[in-house]
Design a protein around this motif. Sequence first.
Motif, PDB file in Angstrom:
ATOM      1  N   ILE A 251       0.834  -1.296  -0.203  1.00  0.00           N
ATOM      2  CA  ILE A 251       0.007   0.032  -0.079  1.00  0.00           C
ATOM      3  C   ILE A 251       0.720   1.056  -0.076  1.00  0.00           C
ATOM      4  CG2 ILE A 251      -1.610   1.451   1.331  1.00  0.00           C
ATOM      5  CD1 ILE A 251      -2.887  -1.341   2.482  1.00  0.00           C
ATOM      6  N   SER A 252       1.901   1.327   0.821  1.00  0.00           N
ATOM      7  CA  SER A 252       2.900   2.460   0.700  1.00  0.00           C
ATOM      8  C   SER A 252       3.454   2.671  -0.539  1.00  0.00           C
ATOM      9  CB  SER A 252       3.849   2.148   1.781  1.00  0.00           C
ATOM     10  OG  SER A 252       4.917   3.192   1.749  1.00  0.00           O
ATOM     11  N   GLN A 253       3.924   1.582  -1.224  1.00  0.00           N
ATOM     12  CA  GLN A 253       4.177   1.660  -2.593  1.00  0.00           C
ATOM     13  C   GLN A 253       3.264   2.127  -3.531  1.00  0.00           C
ATOM     14  OE1 GLN A 253       7.756   0.903  -4.254  1.00  0.00           O
ATOM     15  NE2 GLN A 253       7.783   2.029  -2.127  1.00  0.00           N
ATOM     16  N   LEU A 254       2.235   1.749  -3.377  1.00  0.00           N
ATOM     17  CA  LEU A 254       1.059   2.010  -4.226  1.00  0.00           C
ATOM     18  C   LEU A 254       0.933   3.611  -4.396  1.00  0.00           C
ATOM     19  CD1 LEU A 254      -1.479   1.018  -6.168  1.00  0.00           C
ATOM     20  CD2 LEU A 254      -2.850   1.490  -4.096  1.00  0.00           C
ATOM     21  N   VAL A 255       0.877   4.269  -3.238  1.00  0.00           N
ATOM     22  CA  VAL A 255       1.087   5.426  -2.913  1.00  0.00           C
ATOM     23  C   VAL A 255       2.019   6.250  -3.970  1.00  0.00           C
ATOM     24  CG1 VAL A 255       1.161   7.549  -1.296  1.00  0.00           C
ATOM     25  CG2 VAL A 255      -0.514   5.513  -1.023  1.00  0.00           C
ATOM     26  N   GLN A 256       3.216   5.851  -3.556  1.00  0.00           N
ATOM     27  CA  GLN A 256       4.225   6.213  -4.194  1.00  0.00           C
ATOM     28  C   GLN A 256       4.239   6.304  -5.797  1.00  0.00           C
ATOM     29  OE1 GLN A 256       6.419   7.821  -2.098  1.00  0.00           O
ATOM     30  NE2 GLN A 256       5.433   6.853  -0.596  1.00  0.00           N
ATOM     31  N   ALA A 257       3.744   5.131  -6.245  1.00  0.00           N
ATOM     32  CA  ALA A 257       3.460   5.070  -7.778  1.00  0.00           C
ATOM     33  C   ALA A 257       2.485   5.916  -8.090  1.00  0.00           C
ATOM     34  CB  ALA A 257       3.315   3.466  -8.043  1.00  0.00           C
ATOM     35  N   SER A 258       1.555   6.238  -7.326  1.00  0.00           N
ATOM     36  CA  SER A 258       0.404   7.388  -7.639  1.00  0.00           C
ATOM     37  C   SER A 258       0.858   8.613  -7.954  1.00  0.00           C
ATOM     38  CB  SER A 258      -0.810   6.998  -6.776  1.00  0.00           C
ATOM     39  OG  SER A 258      -1.193   5.520  -6.699  1.00  0.00           O
ATOM     40  N   ILE A 259       1.728   8.954  -6.807  1.00  0.00           N
ATOM     41  CA  ILE A 259       2.215  10.057  -6.785  1.00  0.00           C
ATOM     42  C   ILE A 259       3.206  10.565  -8.541  1.00  0.00           C
ATOM     43  CG2 ILE A 259       3.976  11.612  -5.971  1.00  0.00           C
ATOM     44  CD1 ILE A 259       3.579  10.508  -3.032  1.00  0.00           C
ATOM     45  N   ASP A 260       3.912   9.518  -8.814  1.00  0.00           N
ATOM     46  CA  ASP A 260       4.437   9.663  -9.899  1.00  0.00           C
ATOM     47  C   ASP A 260       3.532   9.668 -11.244  1.00  0.00           C
ATOM     48  OD1 ASP A 260       6.952   9.475  -8.590  1.00  0.00           O
ATOM     49  OD2 ASP A 260       7.152   7.490  -8.725  1.00  0.00           O
ATOM     50  N   ALA A 261       2.499   8.881 -11.242  1.00  0.00           N
ATOM     51  CA  ALA A 261       1.616   8.925 -12.225  1.00  0.00           C
ATOM     52  C   ALA A 261       0.851  10.428 -12.289  1.00  0.00           C
ATOM     53  CB  ALA A 261       0.470   8.218 -12.023  1.00  0.00           C
ATOM     54  N   GLY A 262       0.649  10.824 -10.912  1.00  0.00           N
ATOM     55  CA  GLY A 262       0.183  12.483 -11.147  1.00  0.00           C
ATOM     56  C   GLY A 262       1.025  13.310 -11.677  1.00  0.00           C
ATOM     57  N   ILE A 263       2.351  13.201 -11.386  1.00  0.00           N
ATOM     58  CA  ILE A 263       3.410  14.049 -11.900  1.00  0.00           C
ATOM     59  C   ILE A 263       3.602  13.793 -13.577  1.00  0.00           C
ATOM     60  CG2 ILE A 263       5.801  14.754 -11.985  1.00  0.00           C
ATOM     61  CD1 ILE A 263       6.209  13.692  -9.090  1.00  0.00           C
ATOM     62  N   ALA A 264       3.457  12.708 -13.959  1.00  0.00           N
ATOM     63  CA  ALA A 264       3.321  12.456 -15.535  1.00  0.00           C
ATOM     64  C   ALA A 264       2.126  13.130 -15.934  1.00  0.00           C
ATOM     65  CB  ALA A 264       3.505  11.065 -15.704  1.00  0.00           C
ATOM     66  N   ALA A 265       0.915  12.924 -15.438  1.00  0.00           N
ATOM     67  CA  ALA A 265      -0.192  13.496 -16.099  1.00  0.00           C
ATOM     68  C   ALA A 265      -0.141  15.014 -16.232  1.00  0.00           C
ATOM     69  CB  ALA A 265      -1.401  13.154 -15.304  1.00  0.00           C
ATOM     70  N   ALA A 266       0.307  15.618 -14.944  1.00  0.00           N
ATOM     71  CA  ALA A 266       0.391  17.132 -15.056  1.00  0.00           C
ATOM     72  C   ALA A 266       1.543  17.705 -16.190  1.00  0.00           C
ATOM     73  CB  ALA A 266       1.058  17.462 -13.594  1.00  0.00           C
ATOM     74  N   ALA A 267       2.745  16.833 -16.223  1.00  0.00           N
ATOM     75  CA  ALA A 267       3.603  17.410 -17.299  1.00  0.00           C
ATOM     76  C   ALA A 267       3.266  17.178 -18.906  1.00  0.00           C
ATOM     77  CB  ALA A 267       4.944  16.629 -17.122  1.00  0.00           C
ATOM     78  N   ILE A 268       2.318  16.035 -19.015  1.00  0.00           N
ATOM     79  CA  ILE A 268       2.003  15.821 -20.307  1.00  0.00           C
ATOM     80  C   ILE A 268       0.793  16.925 -20.489  1.00  0.00           C
ATOM     81  CG2 ILE A 268       0.465  14.387 -21.798  1.00  0.00           C
ATOM     82  CD1 ILE A 268       2.235  11.912 -20.334  1.00  0.00           C
ATOM     83  N   GLY A 269      -0.159  17.244 -19.772  1.00  0.00           N
ATOM     84  CA  GLY A 269      -1.128  18.138 -19.783  1.00  0.00           C
ATOM     85  C   GLY A 269      -0.635  19.676 -19.958  1.00  0.00           C
ATOM     86  N   ASP A 270       0.649  19.891 -19.225  1.00  0.00           N
ATOM     87  CA  ASP A 270       1.041  21.192 -19.444  1.00  0.00           C
ATOM     88  C   ASP A 270       1.875  21.410 -20.918  1.00  0.00           C
ATOM     89  OD1 ASP A 270       0.208  22.488 -17.360  1.00  0.00           O
ATOM     90  OD2 ASP A 270       2.061  22.479 -16.003  1.00  0.00           O
ATOM     91  N   ALA A 271       2.617  20.312 -21.382  1.00  0.00           N
ATOM     92  CA  ALA A 271       3.069  20.323 -22.790  1.00  0.00           C
ATOM     93  C   ALA A 271       2.020  20.441 -23.805  1.00  0.00           C
ATOM     94  CB  ALA A 271       3.914  18.762 -22.509  1.00  0.00           C
ATOM     95  N   VAL A 272       1.035  19.730 -23.552  1.00  0.00           N
ATOM     96  CA  VAL A 272       0.085  19.614 -24.744  1.00  0.00           C
ATOM     97  C   VAL A 272      -0.710  21.333 -24.954  1.00  0.00           C
ATOM     98  CG1 VAL A 272      -2.428  19.128 -25.158  1.00  0.00           C
ATOM     99  CG2 VAL A 272      -0.467  17.383 -24.518  1.00  0.00           C
ATOM    100  N   ASP A 273      -0.726  21.611 -23.630  1.00  0.00           N
ATOM    101  CA  ASP A 273      -1.234  23.204 -23.296  1.00  0.00           C
ATOM    102  C   ASP A 273      -0.358  24.295 -24.069  1.00  0.00           C
ATOM    103  OD1 ASP A 273      -3.528  22.386 -22.454  1.00  0.00           O
ATOM    104  OD2 ASP A 273      -3.011  22.974 -20.189  1.00  0.00           O
ATOM    105  N   PHE A 274       0.846  24.052 -23.730  1.00  0.00           N
ATOM    106  CA  PHE A 274       1.903  25.025 -24.092  1.00  0.00           C
ATOM    107  C   PHE A 274       2.154  24.748 -25.592  1.00  0.00           C
ATOM    108  CE2 PHE A 274       5.903  27.398 -24.846  1.00  0.00           C
ATOM    109  CZ  PHE A 274       6.018  28.123 -23.560  1.00  0.00           C
TER     110      PHE A 274
END
Length: 413
Positions: A251-274
């Motif tokens: 469960i602890s590792q699941l949270v860590q992986a979810s944080i990284d998935a969120g970072i990736a989603a934000a970066a892709i979203g900002d790249a597309v917007d830019f």
Amino acid sequence: MTDQSSHASDVTGRRPSAPVRPFLIRSDQEALDVASRLAEHFRLGASERDAKRLLPWDEVDEYTASGLGGITIPKAFGGAEVSNVTLAKVFEILCAADPALGQIPQNQFGVLALLKDVGSDAQKARIFGDVLNGFRIGNAGPEKKTKSVVISTTTLRSTPDGLRLTGRRFYSTGAIFAHWIPTRAIDEEGRAVQVWAAYDAPGLTVIDDWSSFGQRTTASGSVEFEGVPVDPELVFPVWSYAGRPGLAGPISQLVQASIDAGIAAAAIGDAVDFVRDRARPWVDSGVTLAIEDPTIIHSVGSLYTDLHAAQAILYEAAETIDRVAKDKVTDASSALASVAVAEAKILTTEIALSATEHLFDLAGSAATRAAHNLGRHWRNARVHTLHDPVRWKYHLIGKYELTGAYPARHQWN
């Protein structure tokens, strides 16, 4: 809590406010809806908080008031007992808005998962009740200057005045905002124990000395314990559970992986917007808009495919944990959960690093201007994905598949 003044404060002198009973979330969908609403607000100030390293005190209070901190508490103790799929999505949603702020509650969910595995009914009732009443749980992490992260010189000793905790810890994400600060220590018989200290206990000092170039506002600095009084009822003999299968690590590792998935989603979203709003097409492309550039179109398609693949494995791993949790956890089922989450951790790490790097390839040199602060995505991904070495996830999976060997049990598996 004691009557002493808190030593857990930032450079402004601010410290955790008295707990206020949060909203009671009752379902998985309600948790997702609340997370989405918070994310819209958290996103607005994320870049400025990162650039100026402004600790998110108000936002942490808002998060606590929302009730998200208690969503995994069992229904028998008054919580919503949401699925691990929902837990993963909540962290992903919040971290796509502000991954530093979204990371702050990670240790609360880790220790609550451990409490489910090892706590007595009385301990569960007390701590689950505190969380549902607005208490936050932080962490005092590994020590510096030891040869291994599992080595501890922090001690718990009996004195004529009761138990006393002494030591210095680092990587203490969330501690500065917390009402309870758990840590690992060695008891008088040389055994590992988890000890919970009250944030306002005499002798406890939280030091905001986190200076990483990424995840800058998690305040993951130091905690000092100088003869801190400890309630005997909040000492967990983790040494005696070393051979017991559980789900706290996955469960602890699941949270860590979810944080990284969120970072990736934000970066892709900002790249597309830019690219859509600001970027210019390359002179050899023969098109008038950057969004018509075939190389950019291909890259965006590739990034979204990798993100969605990572998310699918992330949710599948969460489903595996949920399935395992329905029955008595065994050595085999605990190992299965660890392997599933290791696969997710690999893919979320890879897409977080890839997305935050490719952002600039797609958006161009204009995206590097300080005013946009898009570099925070790469800085956050690079720092957070070092939480534990992903190269060992490959080793864990390969050894399991080749020989059937179960992964070692600890918070990183």
